[in-house]
Design an enzyme around this catalytic site. Sequence first.
Site, short mmCIF file in Angstrom:
data_model
loop_
_atom_site.label_atom_id
_atom_site.label_comp_id
_atom_site.label_asym_id
_atom_site.label_seq_id
_atom_site.Cartn_x
_atom_site.Cartn_y
_atom_site.Cartn_z
N ASP A 92 -2.23 6.40 -4.17
CA ASP A 92 -1.09 5.72 -3.56
C ASP A 92 -0.61 4.58 -4.47
O ASP A 92 -1.22 4.30 -5.51
CB ASP A 92 -1.44 5.24 -2.16
N ASP A 116 -0.76 1.34 -4.73
CA ASP A 116 -1.66 0.32 -5.25
C ASP A 116 -3.03 0.89 -5.62
O ASP A 116 -3.96 0.15 -5.92
CB ASP A 116 -1.81 -0.84 -4.26
N ASP A 145 -5.59 2.33 -4.19
CA ASP A 145 -6.85 2.15 -3.49
C ASP A 145 -7.19 3.36 -2.64
O ASP A 145 -8.31 3.48 -2.15
CB ASP A 145 -6.87 0.86 -2.66
N SER A 159 0.82 -1.20 0.00
CA SER A 159 0.00 0.00 0.00
C SER A 159 0.86 1.26 0.00
O SER A 159 1.63 1.49 -0.92
CB SER A 159 -0.97 -0.03 1.19
#
Length: 571
Positions: A300, A302, A304, A143
């Site tokens: 960010d 990834d 999400d 993340s």
Amino acid sequence: MSVKELYELWRNRATGDPDLMEELQSISKDEDGIYDRFYRELEFGTAGLRGVIGAGTNRMNIYTVRQTTQGLANYLKSRYDNPAVAIAYDSRIKAKLFAEESARVLAANGVKAYLAKELQPTPLLSFAVRSLCCQSGIMITASHNPAKYNGYKCYGPDGCQMTDVAAGDVYAEIQKVDLFNGVHLADFNQSVENGMIIEIGEDLLESYLGNVQAQSVNPGVCKGAGLKVVYTPLNGAGNKLVRRILQRIGVDDVSVVPEQENPDGNFPTCPYPNPEFREALELALKLADKQKPDLVLATDPDSDRVGIAVKQGEGYRLMTGNETGIMLIHYILSCRKQAGTLPERPVAVKTIVTSEMVTRIAEKYGCELRNVLTGFKYIGEQILNLEQAGEADRYVFGFEESYGYLAGTYVRDKDAVVASMLICEMAAYYRMQGKSLSDVMNELYAEYGYYQNTTLNFAFEGAAGMEKMQQVMGSLRKNPPDSIAGRKVVRTADYQQSKAVDLTTGLEEEIKLPKSNVLSYFLEGGAAAIVRPSGTEPKIKVYVTSVGADEQDAAAITKQLADEMTGIIQS
């Protein structure tokens, strides 16, 4: 086996990655370095694995990834006939390698693996699990953590991150697997040829984008609105799909931060690629000073989570995760009610640490608001409950204060792609009325009161840090404060003991949520402090809420509360 024996075992057996061999050799005389790498195994939980990349049982590497995937394969084969797993990854160091190694283990165990051919956002993985009728999903990502981290998120057949029960069962299987001798491994190319590893194709991406676009509240509003956007994917996975969805809805004037456009797991211009932090948006803000956009977007690694800055005068105002979510839920509820598209008995979902200002907005529009534990899987669980009751259309929006948002039921995780689309659509809608998003937020504060929410982060690195975190939480349970910054505690909630107590009446109430290591203190005047160890990072988070007459008043209250909570955590 002792730490030293484990180290020697790895020196002899961990020959599959030259980087690990070099690292193991370099620490041969570093007792602390050896201990930190081998004193424990990475634990598998509802957030999967997460750790520093490197050699050892307490690190992310091909061996811990293979062991975890073998445990997952054993779990799936004991419960399903012919199980399948979707796999995706972001721009993290060794992310593609870890994804391919996971696919090799699954293929060797007779579990079909659908593998993304290039980096993709986490929400696409959630979508793939459901669309391809998989029994699980693997997302290789850490993340928004710093570059030295990577991780392994695991999903259930519903597209949500695994539940506590399922994660516990998988972890039990993982612990049975000998790290070097208990893993089955297939040849990658041969597995592609025999159909055990299948590439996720463009048709699935198109289907995903179609579902995202279907969440539009005011279709066509962006065309001709003249909206200007600066965007940064922070060297992560959002670049292609975010830009594609913005183009589809008519946002044509998008400038991408060149230094952060392409994938790079070292994050050279942004050591902490977290849109919650101003530092992550610095280059985007510099470009904004030249381009003068209406809006700055940052997703960010990834993709999400999404953070934004909005035009205010000649400069830019960074919106908190709460503020963006507040504006989005107000936009969705007000516009859908006006258009007659709001369902009967609408449902929105937020986490317990998310702004209570949402409660008042939901009440205004007759929307049921459900509070859940921190973690988007609990929001996804509420969507699943509605779906099983035949009421999925009641769900309108869910969000958490840490910059995660979801409209629609097509995925079961936070989605920066749909959030970016809705934020731009919302900005265009209000721009047509002569308002900036800063104006909109100020109007909402004027109507509902100035709610200020601040998150304090206290890091506890290494073995000693984990022990210290436990001591802090234990001390708070044993000696709870009766006041914070001179404000009397009027209600407490211990989510691990499932008990809330009204201190003014002495009445106790059962908390009907899963047990979680969270302590809440509600104070006079609507203020609050919530203490929670992170489930993915070695830190304790404290969520401070203040309610003031205006920004200055709320800020003063926040500072008092933050200073006292800092003293409590660090004592």
